[in-house]
Design an enzyme around this catalytic site. Structure first.
Site, PDB file in Angstrom:
ATOM      1  N   LYS A 168     -41.935 -19.687  24.098  1.00 27.48           N
ATOM      2  CA  LYS A 168     -40.322 -18.334  23.749  1.00 27.48           C
ATOM      3  C   LYS A 168     -39.573 -18.110  25.107  1.00 27.48           C
ATOM      4  O   LYS A 168     -40.029 -17.976  26.044  1.00 27.48           O
ATOM      5  CB  LYS A 168     -39.973 -18.171  22.432  1.00 27.48           C
TER       6      LYS A 168
ATOM      7  N   TYR B 277     -34.954 -24.066  13.238  1.00 35.06           N
ATOM      8  CA  TYR B 277     -35.074 -23.375  12.483  1.00 35.06           C
ATOM      9  C   TYR B 277     -34.725 -23.402  11.187  1.00 35.06           C
ATOM     10  O   TYR B 277     -34.317 -23.072  10.443  1.00 35.06           O
ATOM     11  CB  TYR B 277     -35.349 -22.343  12.894  1.00 35.06           C
TER      12      TYR B 277
ATOM     13  N   HIS C 197     -44.502 -19.772  19.124  1.00 38.07           N
ATOM     14  CA  HIS C 197     -44.671 -20.444  17.761  1.00 38.07           C
ATOM     15  C   HIS C 197     -45.724 -21.270  18.356  1.00 38.07           C
ATOM     16  O   HIS C 197     -45.909 -21.901  18.806  1.00 38.07           O
ATOM     17  CB  HIS C 197     -43.174 -21.549  18.269  1.00 38.07           C
TER      18      HIS C 197
ATOM     19  N   GLU D  67     -42.227 -31.573  14.365  1.00 39.74           N
ATOM     20  CA  GLU D  67     -41.522 -30.638  15.203  1.00 39.74           C
ATOM     21  C   GLU D  67     -42.030 -31.284  16.729  1.00 39.74           C
ATOM     22  O   GLU D  67     -41.240 -30.727  17.899  1.00 39.74           O
ATOM     23  CB  GLU D  67     -42.715 -29.457  15.234  1.00 39.74           C
TER      24      GLU D  67
ATOM     25  N   ASN E 178     -41.567 -13.183  19.410  1.00 37.19           N
ATOM     26  CA  ASN E 178     -43.454 -12.566  19.622  1.00 37.19           C
ATOM     27  C   ASN E 178     -43.147 -14.194  19.742  1.00 37.19           C
ATOM     28  O   ASN E 178     -44.578 -14.403  20.021  1.00 37.19           O
ATOM     29  CB  ASN E 178     -43.354 -12.712  17.857  1.00 37.19           C
TER      30      ASN E 178
HETATM   31  P1  DAT Z   1     -44.027 -18.015  12.879  1.00 42.36           P
HETATM   32  O1  DAT Z   1     -43.574 -18.015  14.032  1.00 42.36           O
HETATM   33  O2  DAT Z   1     -45.183 -16.844  12.469  1.00 42.36           O
HETATM   34  O3  DAT Z   1     -44.443 -19.187  11.840  1.00 42.36           O
HETATM   35  P2  DAT Z   1     -42.076 -17.412  10.196  1.00 42.36           P
HETATM   36  O4  DAT Z   1     -41.818 -19.395  10.692  1.00 42.36           O
HETATM   37  O5  DAT Z   1     -42.202 -17.420   9.169  1.00 42.36           O
HETATM   38  O6  DAT Z   1     -42.972 -16.988  11.118  1.00 42.36           O
HETATM   39  O7  DAT Z   1     -40.103 -17.438  10.931  1.00 42.36           O
HETATM   40  C1  DAT Z   1     -40.571 -18.273  12.438  1.00 42.36           C
HETATM   41  C2  DAT Z   1     -39.457 -16.882  13.254  1.00 42.36           C
HETATM   42  O8  DAT Z   1     -38.566 -16.362  12.789  1.00 42.36           O
HETATM   43  C3  DAT Z   1     -40.855 -16.237  13.723  1.00 42.36           C
HETATM   44  O9  DAT Z   1     -41.450 -16.396  14.580  1.00 42.36           O
HETATM   45  C4  DAT Z   1     -39.580 -15.067  14.161  1.00 42.36           C
HETATM   46  C5  DAT Z   1     -38.665 -14.761  13.351  1.00 42.36           C
HETATM   47  N1  DAT Z   1     -39.025 -13.970  12.250  1.00 42.36           N
HETATM   48  C6  DAT Z   1     -39.062 -14.599  11.186  1.00 42.36           C
HETATM   49  N2  DAT Z   1     -39.216 -13.908   9.793  1.00 42.36           N
HETATM   50  C7  DAT Z   1     -38.223 -12.307  10.973  1.00 42.36           C
HETATM   51  C8  DAT Z   1     -37.931 -11.334  10.115  1.00 42.36           C
HETATM   52  N3  DAT Z   1     -38.792 -10.645   8.830  1.00 42.36           N
HETATM   53  N4  DAT Z   1     -37.643 -10.529  10.885  1.00 42.36           N
HETATM   54  C9  DAT Z   1     -37.233 -11.370  12.262  1.00 42.36           C
HETATM   55  N5  DAT Z   1     -37.015 -12.470  12.869  1.00 42.36           N
HETATM   56  C10 DAT Z   1     -38.474 -13.174  12.088  1.00 42.36           C
HETATM   57 MG    MG Z   2     -43.318 -21.228  11.265  1.00 39.16          MG
END
Ligand code: DAT
Ligand code: MG
Length: 142
Positions: A11, A51, A117, A128, A114
């Site tokens: 990212k 997303y 991905h 994807e 974070n």
């Molecule tokens: P992951 O990336 O671990 O698969 P996800 O698919 O639930 O997690 O969410 C996609 C991204 O969105 C994640 O990497 C960071 C952001 N995100 C998710 N939940 C969040 C939250 N509660 N606050 C801020 N950013 C968030």
């Molecule tokens: Mg995810």
């Protein structure tokens, strides 16, 4: 066990922190084969499309803003059990909850930014990868 594909994205925070090489080294050492890799800057539209499943969630606008804030590095990966093994390598979404030694625990500042991905299923891995790469950009040999 079956050979699977998964999509990684280093990212914009990963690129800004100059961690691209370090994170790719961890991915290679963990046994993943790199099929394709590129550096691109997502538009808000493209980041929002990637997303789209999160559209309407409170963090969606910030996520789209962040993912389009600078270049990122999508990487198409292959390995036995790739999806689960890659999620194990990167750790939980929130670095506070991520296991010691995982990429997010080591390098991420917070849940929103974070570092990396990883696809959440083999089916989504294929979808994807196709979002970012065409067939001739995926090299199976070598
Ligand atoms: P992951 O990336 O671990 O698969 P996800 O698919 O639930 O997690 O969410 C996609 C991204 O969105 C994640 O990497 C960071 C952001 N995100 C998710 N939940 C969040 C939250 N509660 N606050 C801020 N950013 C968030
Ligand atoms: Mg995810």
């Amino acid at each position: 066990m079956v050979i699977e594909r998964t999509l990684a994205i280093l990212k914009p925070d990963c690129v800004r922190k100059k961690l691209t090489g370090e994170v790719i080294a961890r991915i290679e050492k963990a046994g993943f084969k790199i099929l394709g890799l590129k550096k691109i800057r997502l538009t808000k539209e493209t980041a929002g499309g990637f997303y789209a499943v999160h559209k309407g969630r409170p963090f969606y606008d910030g996520l789209v803003e962040f993912m389009s804030s600078g270049p990122c590095v999508p990487i198409a990966l292959e390995k036995e059990n790739a999806v689960t093994d890659f999620r194990t390598l990167i750790g939980a979404t929130d670095p506070k909850d991520a296991a010691v030694g995982t990429i997010r625990k080591l390098y991420a500042d917070n849940k929103g930014e974070n570092i990396i991905h990883g696809s959440d299923s083999a089916e989504n891995g294929r979808i994807e990868i196709n979002f970012f790469f065409c067939t001739r950009e995926l090299i199976e040999t070598g």
